[in-house]
Design a protein around this motif. Sequence first.
Motif, PDB file in Angstrom:
ATOM      1  N   ASP A   1      37.737  48.577  47.226  1.00 23.48           N
ATOM      2  CA  ASP A   1      36.645  49.375  47.487  1.00 23.48           C
ATOM      3  C   ASP A   1      35.351  48.779  47.629  1.00 23.48           C
ATOM      4  N   ASN A   2      35.364  47.502  46.713  1.00 26.94           N
ATOM      5  CA  ASN A   2      34.044  46.870  46.717  1.00 26.94           C
ATOM      6  C   ASN A   2      33.941  46.293  47.790  1.00 26.94           C
ATOM      7  N   ILE A   3      34.936  45.708  48.603  1.00 29.81           N
ATOM      8  CA  ILE A   3      34.784  44.826  49.926  1.00 29.81           C
ATOM      9  C   ILE A   3      34.481  46.024  51.056  1.00 29.81           C
ATOM     10  N   LEU A   4      34.991  47.303  50.825  1.00 20.20           N
ATOM     11  CA  LEU A   4      34.623  48.434  52.041  1.00 20.20           C
ATOM     12  C   LEU A   4      32.977  48.523  51.897  1.00 20.20           C
ATOM     13  N   VAL A   5      32.563  48.689  50.585  1.00 17.76           N
ATOM     14  CA  VAL A   5      31.026  48.750  50.413  1.00 17.76           C
ATOM     15  C   VAL A   5      30.438  47.188  51.078  1.00 17.76           C
TER      16      VAL A   5
END
Length: 412
Positions: A65-69
């Motif tokens: 999810d960090n990479i999604l952001v």
Amino acid sequence: MMDIRHFIYDYLISIGLNDTSAKYVNMLILSISLLIVLFIIDYIIRKVLVNAFNAFAARSKTNFDNILVKNKVPRNIAHIIPLLIAIEFIPIIFSDFDYLETIIEKGSKVFGIILTLWIARSVLNTIKDYLKTLDRFKDKPIDSYIQVFMIFAWVIGIFSSFAIISGISFWKFVTTLGAASAVIILVFRDTILGFVASIQVSINDMVRIGDWITFEKYGADGDVIEINLATVKVQNFDKTITTIPTYALISDSFKNWRGMSQSGGRRIKRSIILKATSVKYLDDQSIEKLKKIELISDYLNHGQTVIRASNEEKNVDKSILINGRNFTNIGVFRKYIQTYIENHSAINKDMTIMTRQLAPTPQGLPLEIYCFSSDKRWENYEYIMSDIFDHTLAAVPYFELEVYELTTGITA
């Protein structure tokens, strides 16, 4: 709907503005109002989504999810609702301008396709970055596969956009382009070759990210840092970057040093050239002198006993040294170097260790050292090899041998 559409128009007519001017001013005010509303909605939704993703990412154990952001997936998704609102209100705002309504409506749909591609690219980049954090995927050409998906997505998006602009159905538009397939193949030749090459490279495990490869045709000698659909990037040891077409990996010959990296040692294969005129038989006095060298003292003692017994048995005339069996200085030197390498702490004893003569050359007689250093790191490997040859060159005079040096014939 009618009230919203003509509210400003009716007011402008009531204050004495002519019909045409009233329509244009009405359309302009409604357009600006819609843009302001869309900007506010987009800003609010974007903030809400980004904050929600950040909050979720902070509590989540995975970094996906960090990479999604990081790849702006929430930001791009936030544009969907404002776009849908815009498409809904375009017929209202441009009700009096059919030609503008058609153009802007088609433009909005094209932007919707572009937005979809942006979201797809963000999601695919997220998947790519996430897979690269996993050990089992770090050396795989993930970039190539992502690029293939994106190329197909962009082709479909471009075809759909042209179909919307031209008013032709998507399938009819694609069928029409079938006649131009030869031109399309020619334009995308490198991409197609790269796609095929990427699949073969991956299936056959020819190259991985992090491999050291040598590709003389392209002047590449270093580590592979990126593999994508069209090119392979190699960072040479002088820190320059060489770009190689991906399809060259299957059409040309190159050297991959991965086998060395995964083995138990790195090969040392180097020669010193000895003067052929310095090669000679050893008499008893020379042998006694060499017995003081600890590494070969046992070898000389045993060998001298065997040689003497053999010569006495055959009643050899030893008044001439060439008769019968004898030690040679180069043979003893070769045995010394072999023993020295076998006892060297930095050499892998489980791999080939060999000191051998090569075919004589016009310069002299090459004596080759062939072995494998246990330490494969470049700087340590060079140090080990230099250490061995420092010792070897310094040992040559003890065996009454000479190293060949090319002279210019000029004396001081």
